[in-house]
Design a protein around this motif. Structure first.
Motif, short mmCIF file in Angstrom:
data_model
loop_
_atom_site.label_atom_id
_atom_site.label_comp_id
_atom_site.label_asym_id
_atom_site.label_seq_id
_atom_site.Cartn_x
_atom_site.Cartn_y
_atom_site.Cartn_z
N ILE A 308 0.84 -1.20 0.00
CA ILE A 308 0.00 0.00 0.00
C ILE A 308 0.87 1.25 0.00
O ILE A 308 0.66 2.19 -0.79
CB ILE A 308 -0.96 -0.01 1.21
N PHE A 309 1.87 1.29 0.88
CA PHE A 309 2.75 2.46 0.93
C PHE A 309 3.57 2.60 -0.35
O PHE A 309 3.85 3.73 -0.79
CB PHE A 309 3.67 2.38 2.15
N THR A 310 3.94 1.50 -0.95
CA THR A 310 4.67 1.55 -2.23
C THR A 310 3.80 2.16 -3.32
O THR A 310 4.25 3.00 -4.11
CB THR A 310 5.13 0.14 -2.65
N PHE A 311 2.52 1.75 -3.36
CA PHE A 311 1.58 2.32 -4.33
C PHE A 311 1.40 3.82 -4.10
O PHE A 311 1.36 4.61 -5.04
CB PHE A 311 0.23 1.62 -4.24
N VAL A 312 1.28 4.21 -2.84
CA VAL A 312 1.10 5.62 -2.50
C VAL A 312 2.31 6.44 -2.95
O VAL A 312 2.17 7.49 -3.59
CB VAL A 312 0.87 5.81 -0.99
N ARG A 313 3.48 5.95 -2.65
CA ARG A 313 4.71 6.67 -3.01
C ARG A 313 4.82 6.82 -4.53
O ARG A 313 5.17 7.89 -5.04
CB ARG A 313 5.93 5.94 -2.46
N ALA A 314 4.51 5.75 -5.25
CA ALA A 314 4.58 5.79 -6.72
C ALA A 314 3.59 6.80 -7.29
O ALA A 314 3.89 7.52 -8.25
CB ALA A 314 4.33 4.40 -7.30
N GLU A 315 2.40 6.87 -6.70
CA GLU A 315 1.37 7.79 -7.18
C GLU A 315 1.77 9.24 -6.91
O GLU A 315 1.53 10.14 -7.73
CB GLU A 315 0.03 7.48 -6.52
N ILE A 316 2.38 9.47 -5.76
CA ILE A 316 2.77 10.84 -5.39
C ILE A 316 3.84 11.38 -6.33
O ILE A 316 3.80 12.55 -6.74
CB ILE A 316 3.25 10.88 -3.93
N ILE A 317 4.82 10.56 -6.66
CA ILE A 317 5.93 11.05 -7.48
C ILE A 317 5.68 10.89 -8.98
O ILE A 317 6.53 11.21 -9.79
CB ILE A 317 7.25 10.34 -7.11
N LYS A 318 4.47 10.41 -9.33
CA LYS A 318 4.15 10.25 -10.74
C LYS A 318 4.23 11.61 -11.45
O LYS A 318 3.95 12.64 -10.88
CB LYS A 318 2.73 9.68 -10.90
N ASN A 319 4.60 11.58 -12.71
CA ASN A 319 4.73 12.78 -13.56
C ASN A 319 5.88 13.69 -13.16
O ASN A 319 6.05 14.76 -13.72
CB ASN A 319 3.43 13.59 -13.58
N LYS A 320 6.68 13.25 -12.16
CA LYS A 320 7.88 14.00 -11.76
C LYS A 320 7.58 15.47 -11.48
O LYS A 320 8.26 16.38 -11.97
CB LYS A 320 8.96 13.87 -12.84
N ASP A 321 6.54 15.71 -10.70
CA ASP A 321 6.16 17.07 -10.33
C ASP A 321 7.27 17.67 -9.45
O ASP A 321 7.58 17.15 -8.39
CB ASP A 321 4.84 17.04 -9.57
N GLU A 322 7.83 18.78 -9.89
CA GLU A 322 8.94 19.41 -9.17
C GLU A 322 8.54 19.86 -7.77
O GLU A 322 9.36 19.88 -6.86
CB GLU A 322 9.48 20.61 -9.97
N SER A 323 7.27 20.24 -7.59
CA SER A 323 6.84 20.73 -6.29
C SER A 323 6.92 19.65 -5.22
O SER A 323 7.06 19.96 -4.02
CB SER A 323 5.41 21.28 -6.37
N ILE A 324 6.85 18.38 -5.62
CA ILE A 324 6.93 17.28 -4.65
C ILE A 324 8.28 17.30 -3.94
O ILE A 324 8.40 16.93 -2.77
CB ILE A 324 6.69 15.93 -5.34
N ARG A 325 9.32 17.74 -4.63
CA ARG A 325 10.66 17.78 -4.03
C ARG A 325 10.80 18.86 -2.97
O ARG A 325 11.78 18.90 -2.25
CB ARG A 325 11.70 18.00 -5.13
N LYS A 326 9.82 19.75 -2.89
CA LYS A 326 9.90 20.86 -1.95
C LYS A 326 9.18 20.57 -0.63
O LYS A 326 9.02 21.46 0.20
CB LYS A 326 9.29 22.12 -2.59
N LEU A 327 8.75 19.34 -0.43
CA LEU A 327 8.01 18.99 0.78
C LEU A 327 8.98 18.76 1.94
O LEU A 327 9.85 17.90 1.87
CB LEU A 327 7.18 17.73 0.55
N PHE A 328 8.82 19.54 3.00
CA PHE A 328 9.68 19.40 4.17
C PHE A 328 8.87 19.25 5.46
O PHE A 328 9.42 19.35 6.55
CB PHE A 328 10.60 20.62 4.28
N GLY A 329 7.58 19.02 5.33
CA GLY A 329 6.73 18.83 6.50
C GLY A 329 6.70 17.37 6.91
O GLY A 329 7.69 16.65 6.81
N ASN A 330 5.54 16.92 7.34
CA ASN A 330 5.39 15.55 7.82
C ASN A 330 4.52 14.71 6.90
O ASN A 330 3.73 15.23 6.12
CB ASN A 330 4.75 15.55 9.21
N ILE A 331 4.69 13.41 7.01
CA ILE A 331 3.71 12.46 6.50
C ILE A 331 2.77 12.18 7.65
O ILE A 331 3.20 11.77 8.74
CB ILE A 331 4.38 11.18 6.00
#
Length: 421
Positions: A308-331
């Motif tokens: 489940i967590f693997t699927f979630v991680r893959a979905e989040i980073i899909k399309n290589k959205d640059e803004s995802i790299r700027k996340l410094f908060g919490n999961i």
């Protein structure tokens, strides 16, 4: 009642329905006065598939909370999620018109409405309905302002970046029909994970960029927020029921018994087991009860939770959205699955970060033990998010609820609440 309002948040989950009733006093203080949980019926993967069965379950859940609160309400705010939700990030641009009196180009509410209309002028299929239009950022002459509307700002060009959430019209219509048959009005629908931000997130987490993962029974819903606004919404069609199904198949016991064992003794982090106690498996068809080591049970559960967590991680980073790299908060983990032992440690390992926590609602008075749990994040978030919005008044009130010294959080969360179109 002297203007006191009552708000009902309804979280219709695949396995469990959760209800929260809150009152907002004359001085704008919110208090949770009642909660309830009831077994779901007529749902599959968070979607109503049998309106009659769902109606009975919903009615029983709400009536139980009504009796506890001493009120009878007209309408509810319901959470919505699952794979029938979609999103799109869009942008609109408009010139800032000059004030005819002063001849100065100042941003007005009319300019804000116009740029939002331009940003959302997207043709959607006839079976889709917009449920949220959330400003992510306003830009005046190339200068980023943030999510707060730049009223009276001087400039020539106004831009708006927005997050648009859509849902299946059929799903919403079925929910309305279910409510009507249960003798309640559907006062509104809200994305579950968006509601949860109002109950469990802090302003700094919203600003720095965080990921809310709602571990439900039928689906796993995800919301990514950055600089106070959502940037990504998605849902994975797997959830805790698959974990239960795995236990049932491997141990050869009924699904219901497997669910009880998962809730009572489940663990998804093998390294965290210090006392490898035995778990009793019920006998089936005349077969004597058997024992299984907790470590063996954990291996079954951990394999599916890792997936489940693997699927979630893959979905989040899909399309290589640059803004995802700027996340410094919490999961932030919410939902019934967040109650499982070892879930934080497993998420830390799968996402390669120590910044993982359980999303527990803030204190809003009342019986805190009944709602300060990750599985109540949606129901509590729904009432908090709609605290400032007009609600249908109660039909009858049997007793006056006590007021609380607690109020909803300020800052980015309050701005996001006001920004919901």
């Amino acid at each position: 009642m002297n203007g006191e309002r009552t708000i009902v948040g309804l979280d219709i989950g695949t396995n469990v329905i959760r209800v929260a009733i809150a009152t907002v006093s004359d001085d704008d203080k919110l208090e949770i006065v009642a909660t309830s949980t009831h077994k779901s019926a007529g749902l599959r993967n968070g979607v109503i598939v049998n309106i009659e069965e769902a109606k009975d379950a919903v009615k029983n859940a709400i009536e139980e909370a009504e009796q506890s609160a001493g009120v009878i309400v007209n309408s509810v705010i319901a959470g919505i999620g699952g794979t029938y939700i979609d999103y799109e990030n869009a942008r609109g641009v408009t010139p800032i018109r000059a004030n005819p009196k002063s001849n100065r180009r100042e941003v007005t509410q009319e300019d804000i409405s116009k740029v939002i209309d331009i940003a959302t002028a997207i043709r959607y299929p006839v079976d889709r309905e917009k449920i949220h239009v959330i400003p992510q950022n306003y830009i005046v002459d190339g200068v980023s302002i943030g999510i707060q509307p730049p009223i009276n700002q001087l400039g020539f060009k106004l831009e708006a970046q927005v997050h648009i959430v859509t849902a299946s019209k059929t799903i919403i219509q079925n929910m309305k029909a279910c409510m009507l048959r249960a003798d309640y009005m559907l006062g509104g629908v809200m994305l579950k994970t968006l509601a949860q931000t109002q109950a469990v997130c802090h302003d700094d987490e919203m600003d720095l960029g965080s990921i809310i993962i709602d571990l439900g029974a039928g689906t796993t819903d995800v919301l990514v927020v950055l600089k106070g606004a959502p940037i990504k919404t998605c849902s994975i069609p797997v959830g805790g029921n698959l974990v239960t199904n795995d236990i049932a198949i491997v141990t050869k016991i009924p699904f219901a018994a497997a669910e009880e064992i998962k809730v009572a003794s489940g663990c998804c982090w093998l390294q965290g087991i210090t006392n490898d106690e035995d778990v009793i498996l019920p006998g089936v068809g005349g077969r004597a009860p058997e024992l299984i080591a907790k470590s063996q049970l954990c291996q079954i559960i951990q394999a599916r939770m890792e997936q489940i967590f693997t699927f979630v991680r893959a979905e989040i980073i899909k399309n290589k959205d640059e803004s995802i790299r700027k996340l410094f908060g919490n999961i932030i983990l919410t939902g019934g699955g967040a109650l499982m032992e070892g879930v934080v440690e497993l998420a830390q390992a799968k996402f390669n970060t120590s910044s993982v926590r359980i999303g527990v609602p803030e204190v809003f008075g009342g019986n805190q033990d009944s709602y300060r749990r990750p599985d109540f994040a949606t129901a509590i978030g729904l009432v908090v998010a709609n605290k400032d919005r007009p609600q249908t008044q109660v039909r009858k009130k049997y007793k006056k609820a006590k007021t609380s010294d607690n109020s909803s959080s300020e800052g980015l969360l309050k701005k996001l609440r006001k920004a919901l179109f």
